[in-house]
Design an enzyme around this catalytic site. Structure first.
Site, PDB file in Angstrom:
ATOM      1  N   GLU A   1       0.692  -1.035  -0.041  1.00  0.00           N
ATOM      2  CA  GLU A   1      -0.080  -0.056  -0.177  1.00  0.00           C
ATOM      3  C   GLU A   1       0.765   1.178   0.046  1.00  0.00           C
ATOM      4  OE1 GLU A   1      -2.786   0.284   3.132  1.00  0.00           O
ATOM      5  OE2 GLU A   1      -3.642   2.372   2.557  1.00  0.00           O
TER       6      GLU A   1
ATOM      7  N   ARG B   1       5.216 -12.794   9.551  1.00  0.00           N
ATOM      8  CA  ARG B   1       6.155 -11.628   9.084  1.00  0.00           C
ATOM      9  C   ARG B   1       7.482 -11.440   9.971  1.00  0.00           C
ATOM     10  NH1 ARG B   1       3.965  -6.316   9.528  1.00  0.00           N
ATOM     11  NH2 ARG B   1       1.866  -7.385   8.381  1.00  0.00           N
TER      12      ARG B   1
ATOM     13  N   LYS C   1       4.134   0.859   9.653  1.00  0.00           N
ATOM     14  CA  LYS C   1       4.482   2.078   8.815  1.00  0.00           C
ATOM     15  C   LYS C   1       3.764   3.193   9.529  1.00  0.00           C
ATOM     16  CE  LYS C   1       3.087  -0.070   4.848  1.00  0.00           C
ATOM     17  NZ  LYS C   1       2.677  -0.074   3.563  1.00  0.00           N
TER      18      LYS C   1
HETATM   19  P1  ATP Z   1       0.742  -1.437   7.632  1.00  0.00           P
HETATM   20  O1  ATP Z   1       2.081  -1.449   8.511  1.00  0.00           O
HETATM   21  O2  ATP Z   1       0.406  -0.051   7.052  1.00  0.00           O
HETATM   22  O3  ATP Z   1      -0.477  -1.959   8.064  1.00  0.00           O
HETATM   23  P2  ATP Z   1       1.798  -3.465   6.143  1.00  0.00           P
HETATM   24  O4  ATP Z   1       3.125  -3.285   6.717  1.00  0.00           O
HETATM   25  O5  ATP Z   1       1.406  -4.518   6.020  1.00  0.00           O
HETATM   26  O6  ATP Z   1       0.887  -2.382   6.254  1.00  0.00           O
HETATM   27  P3  ATP Z   1       1.710  -3.244   2.951  1.00  0.00           P
HETATM   28  O7  ATP Z   1       2.136  -2.064   2.197  1.00  0.00           O
HETATM   29  O8  ATP Z   1       0.344  -3.905   3.162  1.00  0.00           O
HETATM   30  O9  ATP Z   1       2.238  -3.040   4.694  1.00  0.00           O
HETATM   31  O10 ATP Z   1       2.566  -4.536   2.792  1.00  0.00           O
HETATM   32  C1  ATP Z   1       3.079  -5.274   1.745  1.00  0.00           C
HETATM   33  C2  ATP Z   1       3.197  -6.429   1.566  1.00  0.00           C
HETATM   34  O11 ATP Z   1       4.533  -6.776   2.562  1.00  0.00           O
HETATM   35  C3  ATP Z   1       2.164  -7.344   2.261  1.00  0.00           C
HETATM   36  O12 ATP Z   1       2.154  -8.603   1.425  1.00  0.00           O
HETATM   37  C4  ATP Z   1       2.470  -7.738   3.439  1.00  0.00           C
HETATM   38  O13 ATP Z   1       2.086  -8.922   4.001  1.00  0.00           O
HETATM   39  C5  ATP Z   1       4.126  -7.591   3.490  1.00  0.00           C
HETATM   40  N1  ATP Z   1       4.557  -7.367   4.766  1.00  0.00           N
HETATM   41  C6  ATP Z   1       4.601  -6.140   5.597  1.00  0.00           C
HETATM   42  N2  ATP Z   1       5.232  -6.185   6.724  1.00  0.00           N
HETATM   43  C7  ATP Z   1       6.046  -7.421   6.544  1.00  0.00           C
HETATM   44  C8  ATP Z   1       6.941  -7.958   7.620  1.00  0.00           C
HETATM   45  N3  ATP Z   1       7.301  -7.495   8.473  1.00  0.00           N
HETATM   46  N4  ATP Z   1       7.218  -9.321   7.209  1.00  0.00           N
HETATM   47  C9  ATP Z   1       6.930  -9.870   5.943  1.00  0.00           C
HETATM   48  N5  ATP Z   1       6.283  -9.155   5.295  1.00  0.00           N
HETATM   49  C10 ATP Z   1       5.627  -7.965   5.366  1.00  0.00           C
END
Ligand code: ATP
Ligand code: MG
Length: 563
Positions: A37, A264, A274
């Site tokens: 996002e 994650r 974020k």
């Molecule tokens: P937010 O912190 O805004 O809730 P998010 O960290 O999930 O969002 P996105 O932009 O939705 O951010 O993430 C993009 C992709 O990266 C998604 O498929 C998410 O699952 C993955 N992702 C985000 N954070 C992690 C993490 N700490 N480890 C592994 N994958 C991640």
């Protein structure tokens, strides 16, 4: 984990993919996507997802799309869209011509919603957000059906069209899936598919005032792109039945992707949300998203981390189904392994102590040829000037030295790397007793640091010539937080109360003259001190600013063992 054999066995995702391939599912195709996002910069957690998705595509001769999941107009921005592309590319991955935006599908998503209404699978609901929430029930008690659940298809079609046309205020109505208010899975209790939001979107401008929810947009976007394996983090496991339900209702989609969840990445001594990273930026706790203390890709890049080290790290941590926290030390270990072979050596002095070689001719300069790398001759040699006045590191001299101190003392000779052996003859101090200068003598017979008479000198220290050295700003970084899990606010304290007040120390040091024109982003090992990277934002031609990327050893590990 055995660090000597990264990803030796098949992780559970690769097992699924290999089974699918041998069963001929999707014609053996592997097509993944990375769906950020655009509401912030990417961080090291995203790197795990990027390496996983692009890595699988590469391994199985498949494809990986970059898709911006831009369904929330108020938090998103083109700055983020651009930084994300830069970061994915820098990590070494290529989406070729497959960069997509969920917002490109807004019209199709709308038409699929109309299809759901026509099938009696969605309805317009007039409950407020509060009523929606309180009627949803709890995990142990069923929800209450909306009074609008049984509206006629015609009325729903009309209201949905008017929602789109902007006839209603924000929050006045939603489009909901018509599933089961008694489902044990709360996400299946008639979840919202569309919300009214009169907001300008960074791509579609004022074209839309209704926006699809993540759950609704994501599965359809995956299907429209013929994704085979839709890999996401564990918190979406409970959303999977909804993902499948939506796709099962709709006609006209090319495929039904399989959602697979993995744990994650969590790292010690930092935060990875974020929202929290944005807070640090907006409240100026750091200098921006690319502050070298941030766990963002941009921050790590500016600090001097290499894409190779980050990829190696992601490979080593692997993918699993269970939540865990990885020690930051593993990332730094991967980094040191990589920089050890690729970083040119140089000499720099962080905390200078002046020495004068009283028996070295005044006004004389000589040049030493010093290899740029101790074991890689291809990196060549450089010339380093030597003269009567030099700087050494303050900590490389002790008046009262403990037993195993092998550096310079009033009683002990030391080698200046690749130059000469020197002895301290006199310690000069100011009125407060602080050492301001050492008067030393050098042994001309030891040119190049050799001892033709075979005498043993244990200590070798680094130095720069005072007349030639380049004064330089050097930035030393420490952990951004003092607490191992600042994200855990169960003690009632805001994560920012654990910010490390000493995470940045700016000092004025000296570096070899040859670094005057070092390119922004270039990396060096300052001998005996660590790896340093020329700052890409604040360096000026002739005036490089150095970021310490990482020390040569894990000083924290030592400190913690002692404690
Ligand atoms: P937010 O912190 O805004 O809730 P998010 O960290 O999930 O969002 P996105 O932009 O939705 O951010 O993430 C993009 C992709 O990266 C998604 O498929 C998410 O699952 C993955 N992702 C985000 N954070 C992690 C993490 N700490 N480890 C592994 N994958 C991640
Ligand atoms: Mg997300």
């Amino acid at each position: 984990m055995n660090p000597s054999e990264p990803s030796a066995s098949l992780d559970f995702i690769r097992q699924i993919i290999e089974q699918d391939r041998s069963a001929g599912k999707n014609g053996g195709r592997v097509h993944t996507r990375f769906p950020p996002e655009p509401n912030g910069y990417l961080h090291i957690g995203h790197a795990k997802s990027i390496c996983l998705n692009f890595g699988l595509a590469k391994r199985y001769q498949g494809k990986c799309n970059l898709r911006f999941d831009d369904t929330n107009p108020t938090r998103e921005d083109v700055e983020y869209v651009e930084s994300i592309q830069e970061d994915v590319r820098w990590l070494g991955f290529d989406w070729e011509n497959r960069m997509f935006f969920a917002s490109d599908y807004f019209e199709k998503l709308y038409q699929f919603a109309v299809q759901l209404i026509q099938k009696g699978k969605a309805y317009v609901c007039d409950l407020t957000a509060e009523q929606f929430k309180s009627d949803r029930g709890t995990p142990t008690s069923p929800g209450r059906e909306s009074p609008h659940r049984n509206r006629s298809i015609e009325e729903n079609l009309d209201l949905f069209r008017r929602m789109r046309a902007g006839e209603f205020a924000d929050g006045a109505r939603t489009l909901r899936a018509r599933i089961d208010m008694a489902s044990p899975n709360i996400h299946m209790r008639d979840p919202a598919l569309y919300r009214i939001r009169h907001a300008t979107h960074h791509r579609t401008g004022g074209q839309w005032c209704i926006y699809p929810t993540y759950d609704y947009a994501h599965c359809i976007s995956d299907a429209l792109e013929s994704i085979t394996h839709s890999i996401c983090t564990l918190e979406f496991e409970v959303h999977r039945p909804l993902y499948d339900w939506i796709l099962d209702q709709l006609d006209g989609l090319p495929c039904h992707p399989q959602q697979i969840e993995f744990a994650r990445l969590n790292l010690t001594y930092t935060v990875m949300s974020k929202r929290k990273l944005l807070q640090l930026v907006e409240e100026k706790q750091v200098r921006g998203w690319d502050d070298p203390r941030m766990p963002t890709i941009a921050g790590l890049r500016r600090r001097g981390y290499t894409p190779e080290a980050i990829r190696e790290f992601c490979d080593r941590i692997g993918v699993a189904k269970r939540e865990n926290v990885i020690d930051m030390a593993l990332l730094d270990y991967c980094l040191r392994q990589d920089l050890e072979v690729r970083a040119r050596r140089a000499m720099g002095i962080l905390r200078p102590l002046k020495i004068v070689l009283t028996n070295y001719p005044e006004g004389q300069t000589e040049e030493f040829d010093i290899p740029n790398h101790p074991s890689d001759a291809a990196m060549g040699i450089r010339k380093v000037s030597f003269s009567r006045e030099l700087y050494i590191e303050q900590e490389d001299f002790r008046e009262d030295a403990p037993k195993k101190y092998f550096r310079l003392t009033p009683a002990q000779e030391v080698r200046l790397r690749s130059a000469y052996l020197i002895k301290c003859q006199k310690v000069i101090k100011d009125a407060t007793g602080k050492i301001t200068e050492l008067q030393c003598t050098y042994d001309p017979a030891t040119r190049g640091g050799n001892t033709p008479d075979g005498r043993k000198v244990k200590g070798t220290i680094h130095w720069v010539s005072a007349a030639h050295a380049l004064p330089a700003e050097i930035r030393l970084y420490d952990r951004l937080f003092t607490k191992e899990d600042p994200d855990n606010e169960s003690d009632g304290k805001d994560f920012k109360t654990h910010l490390n007040p000493n995470s940045l120390e700016v000092i004025q040091g000296f570096v070899e003259a040859g670094l005057r024109d070092a390119q922004p982003g270039s990396r060096f090992q300052f001998e005996r001190l660590g790896y340093f990277c020329v700052d890409s934002m604040d360096s000026k031609p002739g005036h490089p600013v150095f970021n310490r990327t990482v020390s040569l050893r894990d000083s924290w590990a030592k400190i913690e063992k002692k404690g």
